[in-house]
Design an enzyme around this catalytic site. Structure first.
Site, short mmCIF file in Angstrom:
data_model
loop_
_atom_site.label_atom_id
_atom_site.label_comp_id
_atom_site.label_asym_id
_atom_site.label_seq_id
_atom_site.Cartn_x
_atom_site.Cartn_y
_atom_site.Cartn_z
N TYR A 69 72.34 8.30 0.97
CA TYR A 69 72.58 8.20 2.32
C TYR A 69 71.69 7.23 3.24
O TYR A 69 72.44 6.56 4.09
CB TYR A 69 71.93 9.64 2.93
CG TYR A 69 71.91 9.81 4.49
CD1 TYR A 69 73.12 10.12 5.08
CD2 TYR A 69 70.68 9.95 4.97
CE1 TYR A 69 72.53 10.39 6.72
CE2 TYR A 69 70.55 10.23 6.30
CZ TYR A 69 71.59 10.30 7.08
OH TYR A 69 71.26 10.68 8.70
N HIS A 72 73.41 3.82 2.92
CA HIS A 72 74.87 3.73 3.09
C HIS A 72 75.28 3.11 4.57
O HIS A 72 74.63 3.08 5.52
CB HIS A 72 75.45 5.14 3.39
CG HIS A 72 76.95 5.28 3.10
ND1 HIS A 72 77.88 5.02 4.27
CD2 HIS A 72 77.73 5.76 2.13
CE1 HIS A 72 79.01 5.12 4.25
NE2 HIS A 72 79.13 5.73 2.70
#
Length: 97
Positions: A69, A72
């Site tokens: 995450y 990203h």
């Protein structure tokens, strides 16, 4: 599962419209980043907030999803917006449930 909690403090110059746009952009991450089970964000109304004006919770499938995450590109875009609108401080807590 992993629970990711973020508390945000903004500068006095950050507008309500900018905060609303941050929430809109953040909630869209669920549709873009693999491994997000749920994501919630909103204004803090507690009088015990110590100046933290917004809370975010993200539930991930596993630690790998949380690890992926951060870097990203969609998350980095939201994080850049957050910095641009005047984030002054944050507290982050991650734990397994």
């Amino acid at each position: 599962m992993i629970e990711h909690i973020v508390l945000l403090k903004f500068s006095a110059e950050t507008t309500e419209k900018q905060k609303e746009e941050l929430i809109r952009k953040t909630l869209l991450l669920k549709n873009v980043i693999p491994g997000i089970v749920d994501i919630q964000q909103g204004a803090n109304f507690s009088n015990r907030s110590q100046g933290y004006e917004m809370g975010l919770t993200v539930r991930f499938e596993d630690k790998t999803s949380l690890t992926n995450y951060g870097p990203h590109p969609a998350h980095q875009e939201v994080f850049s917006y957050l910095q641009a609108i005047g984030m002054e401080d944050s507290i982050i807590v991650d734990f397994e449930i």
